[in-house]
Design an enzyme around this catalytic site. Structure first.
Site, PDB file in Angstrom:
ATOM      1  N   ASP A 215      -0.168   7.030   8.673  1.00 20.66           N
ATOM      2  CA  ASP A 215       0.186   7.963   7.602  1.00 20.66           C
ATOM      3  C   ASP A 215       0.108   7.211   6.274  1.00 20.66           C
ATOM      4  O   ASP A 215       0.847   6.246   6.072  1.00 20.66           O
ATOM      5  CB  ASP A 215       1.618   8.465   7.855  1.00 20.66           C
ATOM      6  CG  ASP A 215       2.042   9.503   6.837  1.00 20.66           C
ATOM      7  OD1 ASP A 215       1.612   9.412   5.667  1.00 20.66           O
ATOM      8  OD2 ASP A 215       2.810  10.410   7.203  1.00 20.66           O
ATOM      9  N   GLY A 220       5.284   4.026   2.541  1.00 21.52           N
ATOM     10  CA  GLY A 220       5.347   3.726   1.109  1.00 21.52           C
ATOM     11  C   GLY A 220       6.424   4.558   0.424  1.00 21.52           C
ATOM     12  O   GLY A 220       7.199   4.053  -0.390  1.00 21.52           O
ATOM     13  N   GLU A 258      -0.826  -2.033 -10.148  1.00 17.79           N
ATOM     14  CA  GLU A 258      -2.200  -2.496 -10.379  1.00 17.79           C
ATOM     15  C   GLU A 258      -3.087  -1.341  -9.935  1.00 17.79           C
ATOM     16  O   GLU A 258      -3.187  -1.057  -8.742  1.00 17.79           O
ATOM     17  CB  GLU A 258      -2.506  -3.733  -9.528  1.00 17.79           C
ATOM     18  CG  GLU A 258      -1.638  -4.930  -9.819  1.00 17.79           C
ATOM     19  CD  GLU A 258      -1.991  -5.629 -11.115  1.00 17.79           C
ATOM     20  OE1 GLU A 258      -2.948  -5.206 -11.788  1.00 17.79           O
ATOM     21  OE2 GLU A 258      -1.296  -6.585 -11.460  1.00 17.79           O
ATOM     22  N   CYS A 291     -11.701  -3.058  -7.903  1.00 16.33           N
ATOM     23  CA  CYS A 291     -11.087  -2.363  -9.034  1.00 16.33           C
ATOM     24  C   CYS A 291     -11.626  -2.830 -10.371  1.00 16.33           C
ATOM     25  O   CYS A 291     -11.705  -2.052 -11.309  1.00 16.33           O
ATOM     26  CB  CYS A 291      -9.592  -2.555  -8.973  1.00 16.33           C
ATOM     27  SG  CYS A 291      -9.157  -4.281  -8.784  1.00 16.33           S
TER      28      CYS A 291
END
Ligand code: NAD
Length: 489
Positions: A215, A220, A258, A291
């Site tokens: 999940d 989180g 971030e 990123c």
């Protein structure tokens, strides 16, 4: 393709299965087949991990024994390095890294960065003497102390899992925090193996915990909402970062983010080897799943045709040089998942609808294998207001935008919700530096300098996040300040 061992949970000093033995498939992006299993943590498992981290912080001397902790973390880094081959396999099979990408950003940069953090620890001033002073007739001797913030919930993405995991957990350990690491569902083993090696290194139970889960949000969200967690250090998308800030407000915890990027690389008209510099950049590294990769290429209008021809040539020459699992030079494999493939292909379609001109790629590539392959793709004649120039695609897609002069290049680079990385190339160092200083982003490379290393702070401006990782600053993010004044009679 090798099979991977089960990614197990690491909670309170022990590697173990999830409650009820629940697992989920760990899919290999090269083949789209099951490469192994991962423990599928329940809420009870996550609860146990948070509890263990809290107890280890509150009831042991982990946070106070700076030198012992430093020595242990140093040994742990050496152990990770001794397992480099295993980490390489995991990066390749689980995260879909090509060998050339695995040994750079995925593993060696991560290990070197961890060692840099161990070195940066020596620069932390744990206690600073602020001297004696009289205020309101009271004479005091004052000190300022750095103290660890407490329990850290580290939530990480799938793109370079070892690198991001190390940037967070090593810095948090060095600061004296305890950690619950929640890796992305697509890359569970890279987190789990760090737990396994922590046992071998002799970490005290509870200091480090790893919970893998199919999940994406459950574990989180529990970390973010739990008052026993003092800090969330999150790397991932801007959308989830915003959700974490909102949700974290209820317990007023520290939040480091971030987030995504849409970094601009600017080639000025005096760039030496202009055509070479315009050629396919790092935008295709790890299939564009980085990123801070330079995914917007800004080239001078006065030399635009030259730039487009150089790009056409380099993309043409690259067609046979990517997608091979065994080629040690290869830096581009598949994207992580079917979901990501569909997302990237959606942007490629959008770019064409928006009127950008496709000069390379644009299709999936089943001839490379049964996994999630997308051709290296390049759009030219892009304007910065197009969605393909504004939104993070996170795939092997470069957009090329012309500019009129240096100020126009700066304007375009800054016309973005993001501000993570960027680059400038020029034959004139001062001219390049002027441009670099005016770009609102956290890490800028001038003339191909390395702006992202383990001893330099890394992080974003604007929608790319807040706070810094890596370097001394990355350790300090996990420290709080306490002022003590001792009355002198
Ligand atoms: P994501 O935001 O979907 O997920 C990141 C992590 O957050 C995963 O572990 C996920 O399971 C977890 N998560 C998802 N929903 C959550 C919720 N509601 N609450 C708490 N946690 C939640 O990102 P991703 O797709 O895994 O990774 C790609 C993104 O990461 C890109 O946007 C990329 O730019 C970014 N990224 C940024 C950096 C950086 O340093 N700035 C580095 C690597 C990746």
């Amino acid at each position: 393709m090798k099979q991977l061992p089960e990614a197990r949970l690491y909670i309170d000093g022990a590697l173990r299965s999830a409650e009820g033995g629940r697992t989920y498939d760990n899919i290999c992006p090269w083949t789209a087949e099951v490469a192994g299993q991962a423990a599928d943590a329940s809420a009870t498992d996550v609860e146990a991990a948070i509890d263990a981290a809290r107890r280890a912080f509150d009831e042991t001397d982990w946070s106070r024994q700076h030198n012992q902790r430093h020595a242990l973390v140093k040994e742990y880094m050496a152990l990770l390095r001794a397992n480099r081959d295993r980490l390489m396999d995991i990066a390749r099979i689980e995260a879909g890294a090509a060998v050339g990408a695995a040994c750079r950003a995925h593993v060696d940069f991560a290990l070197n960065g961890g060692d840099d953090l161990v070195e940066c620890f020596n620069a932390i001033e744990w206690e600073e003497d602020r001297g004696r002073r009289e205020d309101n007739g009271v004479l005091s001797d004052r000190i300022v102390i750095h103290e660890p913030l407490g329990v850290v919930g580290a939530i990480t993405p799938w793109n370079v899992p070892l690198y991001v995991n190390i940037g967070k957990v090593i810095a948090a350990f060095l600061a004296g925090c305890t950690v619950v690491l929640k890796p992305a569902p697509d890359t569970p083993l890279m987190g789990s193996v760090m737990g396994e090696l922590a046992i071998e290194a002799g970490f005290p139970p509870g200091v480090f915990n790893v919970v893998t889960s199919s999940d994406p949000a459950m574990a989180g969200e529990m970390l973010v909402g739990d008052p026993r967690v003092d800090v969330i250090s999150f790397t991932g998308s801007t959308a989830v970062g915003k959700r974490i800030m909102e949700h974290g407000a209820a317990t007023l915890k520290r939040i480091f983010l971030e987030l995504g990027g849409k970094s601009a690389k600017i080639i000025l008209d005096d760039a030496p080897d202009f055509s070479v510099k315009c050629m396919m950049s790092m935008a295709i590294f790890h299939a564009g799943q980085g990123c801070a990769l330079p995914t917007r290429l800004l080239v001078p209008r006065s030399r635009y045709q030259e730039a487009v021809e150089a790009l056409q040539m380099s993309y043409g020459g690259f067609a046979s040089r990517w997608g091979d699992y065994d080629d040690p030079e290869n830096i581009m494999g598949p994207v992580i998942s079917q979901r990501q493939l569909e997302r990237v292909m959606g942007y490629i379609e959008l770019g064409q609808q928006e009127g950008a001109r496709l000069i390379a790629g644009g299709k999936t590539c089943p001839e490379k294998g049964s996994g999630y392959f997308i051709e290296p793709t390049c759009f030219v004649d892009v304007t910065n207001d197009m969605r393909i120039a504004q939104e993070e695609i996170f795939g092997p897609v470069l957009v090329v935008i012309p500019f009129d002069d240096d100020e126009d290049a700066i304007r375009i680079a800054n016309d973005s919700n993001y501000g993570l990385g960027g680059g400038v190339i020029s034959g004139d160092r001062e001219r390049a530096l002027h441009v670099a200083r005016n770009i609102r982003a956290g890490a800028i490379s001038v003339n191909d300098g390395m702006s992202i290393t383990g001893d330099l702070p890394f992080g974003g401006f604007k929608g790319s996040g807040m706070g810094r990782e890596w370097g001394r600053e990355g350790i300090e993010e996990f420290l709080d300040l306490k002022a003590i004044a001792i009355g002198v009679s």
